[in-house]
Write an enzyme that holds these catalytic residues in place. Structure first.
Site, short mmCIF file in Angstrom:
data_model
loop_
_atom_site.label_atom_id
_atom_site.label_comp_id
_atom_site.label_asym_id
_atom_site.label_seq_id
_atom_site.Cartn_x
_atom_site.Cartn_y
_atom_site.Cartn_z
CD GLU A 283 5.39 -0.09 -15.53
OE1 GLU A 283 4.82 -0.02 -13.79
OE2 GLU A 283 4.19 1.01 -16.08
CG ASP B 162 -3.56 -4.11 -14.85
OD1 ASP B 162 -3.06 -6.05 -14.85
OD2 ASP B 162 -2.82 -3.43 -13.76
NE ARG C 277 3.30 0.29 -2.30
CZ ARG C 277 2.69 0.61 -3.14
NH1 ARG C 277 3.03 0.31 -4.66
NH2 ARG C 277 1.73 1.49 -3.81
#
Length: 184
Positions: free
Chosen positions: A106, A110, A172
């Protein structure tokens, strides 16, 4: 083609939270740890698209063992900067997980709701083991113990971009992780 954004010309780019050098060092450490932990096994890295693709590529190269890779895409954000709380699979895995040693890769954790959903979904597919490797853990946002085996960095609860993390598909390609100062 637009060049990579720089802090001098994009007001949406905030402070560096994790530098490129710190990322490289920590990814190498995580790769060494996974190499040791899976010395007699071939882990299957399951990258959660799109955010984890940069981290997973670097992590796979840092693991000094044979690894296999597959990807799945889940959505809980869309183009927003806050999770909707509803998780859906957009692209599923191509490989069978039965009897495999799986590591979910990942970009950021959050609340942990997406991860909890992924764990339940992937455990139902019969892997021999299932662990998680997250680049970033946003402090104070999780609901309960997520049982994270490998974590790169704990960061403040700011919204961040770079090194695979985006806002509406932008940023990104930044080499570091930064706060996002743009409008949500």
């Amino acid at each position: 083609m637009d060049p990579a954004p720089s802090s001098s010309d994009d007001p949406a780019l905030g402070e560096v939270v994790v530098s490129e050098a710190d990322i490289a060092r920590r990814v190498a450490e995580l790769g060494a740890e996974i190499s040791t932990d899976y010395a007699a096994r071939t882990p299957l890295l399951v990258g959660v698209l799109k955010g984890a693709f940069v981290f997973m590529a670097d992590l796979a190269r840092a693991i000094d063992r044979p690894v296999e890779c597959d990807f799945m895409a889940v959505s809980s954000y869309g183009a927003a900067t806050k999770t909707s709380g509803v998780v859906r699979i957009v692209k599923d895995l191509d490989l069978d997980l039965t009897g495999r040693d799986v590591i979910i890769v990942e970009d950021i954790i959050d609340s942990g709701l997406t991860l909890q959903y992924l764990r339940r979904n992937l455990l139902a597919r019969g892997p021999a083991s299932l662990e998680v490797c997250a680049l970033l853990l946003r402090e104070g946002q999780q609901r309960g113990d997520l049982g994270l085996r490998y974590v790169g960095f704990s960061i403040p609860p700011d919204f961040v971009i770079g090194y695979g993390l985006d806002v509406a598909e932008r940023y990104r390609n930044l080499a570091d992780v930064r706060t996002y100062e743009g409008a949500p």
